[in-house]
Design a protein around this motif. Structure first.
Motif, PDB file in Angstrom:
ATOM      1  N   PRO A  79       0.835  -1.126   0.127  1.00 56.79           N
ATOM      2  CA  PRO A  79      -0.013  -0.200   0.133  1.00 56.79           C
ATOM      3  C   PRO A  79       0.651   1.213  -0.141  1.00 56.79           C
ATOM      4  CG  PRO A  79      -0.852  -1.492   1.487  1.00 56.79           C
ATOM      5  CD  PRO A  79       0.269  -2.237   1.001  1.00 56.79           C
ATOM      6  N   LYS A  80       1.901   1.176   0.566  1.00 58.04           N
ATOM      7  CA  LYS A  80       2.929   2.230   0.734  1.00 58.04           C
ATOM      8  C   LYS A  80       3.192   2.948  -0.725  1.00 58.04           C
ATOM      9  CE  LYS A  80       7.659   3.859   2.299  1.00 58.04           C
ATOM     10  NZ  LYS A  80       8.711   3.472   2.864  1.00 58.04           N
ATOM     11  N   TRP A  81       3.611   1.954  -1.476  1.00 52.67           N
ATOM     12  CA  TRP A  81       3.768   2.645  -3.217  1.00 52.67           C
ATOM     13  C   TRP A  81       2.539   2.603  -3.930  1.00 52.67           C
ATOM     14  CZ3 TRP A  81       8.080   4.456  -2.053  1.00 52.67           C
ATOM     15  CH2 TRP A  81       9.104   3.832  -1.196  1.00 52.67           C
ATOM     16  N   ARG A  82       1.700   1.639  -3.687  1.00 53.06           N
ATOM     17  CA  ARG A  82       0.615   1.650  -4.460  1.00 53.06           C
ATOM     18  C   ARG A  82      -0.367   2.725  -4.486  1.00 53.06           C
ATOM     19  NH1 ARG A  82      -1.448  -2.742  -2.786  1.00 53.06           N
ATOM     20  NH2 ARG A  82      -3.127  -1.903  -1.701  1.00 53.06           N
ATOM     21  N   GLU A  83      -0.574   3.671  -3.190  1.00 54.91           N
ATOM     22  CA  GLU A  83      -1.320   4.574  -3.146  1.00 54.91           C
ATOM     23  C   GLU A  83      -0.616   6.103  -3.392  1.00 54.91           C
ATOM     24  OE1 GLU A  83      -2.484   4.303   0.934  1.00 54.91           O
ATOM     25  OE2 GLU A  83      -3.390   2.183   0.487  1.00 54.91           O
ATOM     26  N   HIS A 139      -4.571   5.634 -14.754  1.00 58.15           N
ATOM     27  CA  HIS A 139      -3.837   5.605 -13.247  1.00 58.15           C
ATOM     28  C   HIS A 139      -4.232   4.001 -12.917  1.00 58.15           C
ATOM     29  CE1 HIS A 139      -3.520   9.770 -13.076  1.00 58.15           C
ATOM     30  NE2 HIS A 139      -5.012   9.830 -13.446  1.00 58.15           N
ATOM     31  N   SER A 140      -5.032   3.020 -13.710  1.00 54.58           N
ATOM     32  CA  SER A 140      -5.105   1.768 -13.402  1.00 54.58           C
ATOM     33  C   SER A 140      -4.165   0.653 -14.075  1.00 54.58           C
ATOM     34  CB  SER A 140      -6.426   1.437 -13.506  1.00 54.58           C
ATOM     35  OG  SER A 140      -6.873   1.502 -15.074  1.00 54.58           O
ATOM     36  N   ARG A 189       1.678   7.974  -9.309  1.00 58.78           N
ATOM     37  CA  ARG A 189       2.781   7.159 -10.169  1.00 58.78           C
ATOM     38  C   ARG A 189       3.021   7.726 -11.529  1.00 58.78           C
ATOM     39  NH1 ARG A 189      -0.654   3.725  -8.022  1.00 58.78           N
ATOM     40  NH2 ARG A 189      -1.696   3.685 -10.028  1.00 58.78           N
TER      41      ARG A 189
END
Length: 347
Positions: free
Chosen positions: A42-46, A175-176, A49
């Protein structure tokens, strides 16, 4: 192999404008497993990007507040049938090198797309095109990592909604989905595409003839980003109704005009900019290229704001002369992601 992002990541080496910018975090992606593991956290996914391949179609307007992923996925696989060659190309493969390699292997079909800078993974985002050919004409599918499901997907070309320098990867998939590879189909019953502009002078050309001519044309007019920072064509060629095209052609008989879809007509943005008297125009250390007016360049030490101000000036000047608003082809990035209103907000 794991991927551990680095803090305060320097982006200047990774954008062809050569603009000074940094990202809060950044890392190289060399394996699919590493990408999946990283974005399962979650730290990077949220975080916001930004995926960068060759960095050849970006204007970094400021520092990026999220995570930059440098796509370095490599590999090319070829299969064939009686009618076609099928190329499976990893997203981090260099596009110009891919075109040259395919011809060396006796597989024509990409020659019109020679020397378009960037990586294979960027090609579907913009639906790259040149000299009468677009990626959509040879693309079978796009492979992508779906951040919503955590799974790799194979997306058929018809699902990507390719248009003129457009796709769903610039829209609802921006974004997905992270592109990891592309599938190309090259027809063994090859036919030349040489109706566009200077290619029309070629008589019964081979694919290699077309490739060499396009390389000559691009190298003669387009500056090398390693020498003069640029992102290639900055603006799209405008598509207009036939009635407007006919009225402009009557007023400007030498105006280049090309057929477009749905009975519309396509104008040459570079010609419009040149006729507006802007070829070679400078604003600070940013300039309209003196050989190809469609290209904005960093003369050395230009700031992002100088390039944005120059782009706005070009749009406003062309509008004042021809009544047309040019749209930018280059993707302009803000702190949190793409800044689609970067130019129009100043009009």
């Amino acid at each position: 192999m794991s991927c551990q992002p680095l803090a305060d990541f320097d982006l200047q080496p990774y954008n062809s404008f050569g603009l000074a910018a940094r990202a809060r975090w950044g890392c190289e992606i060399t394996e699919l497993d590493g990408l999946q593991r990283l974005l399962s956290e979650p730290k990077w996914r949220e975080l916001p990007r930004l995926v960068i391949g060759g960095g050849s179609n970006l204007l970094l307007s400021c520092d990026f507040a999220g995570l930059v992923l440098l796509n370095r996925l490599k590999g090319i696989e070829v299969t064939e049938t009686a009618d076609a060659w099928y190329l499976q190309v990893a997203a981090g493969e260099d596009w110009p090198a891919l075109v040259a390699w395919s011809l060396q292997q006796g597989m024509p079909g990409l020659e019109n797309l020679a020397l378009i800078p960037g990586c294979a993974g960027a090609a579907p985002v913009q639906n790259i095109g040149a000299y009468g050919v677009e990626l959509a004409q040879v693309c079978e599918h796009v492979d992508a990592f779906n951040l919503l499901t955590g799974q790799l997907e194979r997306l058929p070309a018809e699902a990507c909604r390719f248009g003129y320098r457009e796709s769903r990867f610039k829209g609802d998939w921006q974004h997905s989905h992270i592109i990891t590879g592309i599938g190309l189909r090259l027809n063994k019953h090859w036919q030349p595409h040489c109706q566009y502009g200077p290619l029309a002078a070629l008589s019964q050309p081979s694919a290699q003839d077309i490739y060499e001519r396009i390389c000559q044309l691009r190298q003669a007019k387009l500056p090398d980003p390693a020498v003069l920072g640029n992102a290639g064509s900055f603006f799209k060629n405008p598509t207009v109704p036939q009635a407007l095209a006919a009225a402009l052609k009557a007023e400007y008989p030498n105006m280049p005009l090309y057929p477009a879809d749905n009975g519309a007509a396509k104008l040459a943005a570079g010609w419009l900019i040149e006729q507006a008297g802007l070829k070679g125009y400078r604003l600070g250390r940013a300039a309209v290229h003196q050989e190809q007016a469609l290209v904005l360049v960093n003369l050395g030490g230009a700031t992002a704001e100088e390039l944005l101000q120059l782009a706005r000036h070009v749009r406003q000047t062309v509008h004042a002369r021809f009544g047309l608003w040019l749209e930018h082809e280059v993707r302009i990035m803000g702190a949190m992601g793409e800044w689609k209103e970067a130019l129009s907000c100043a009009d």
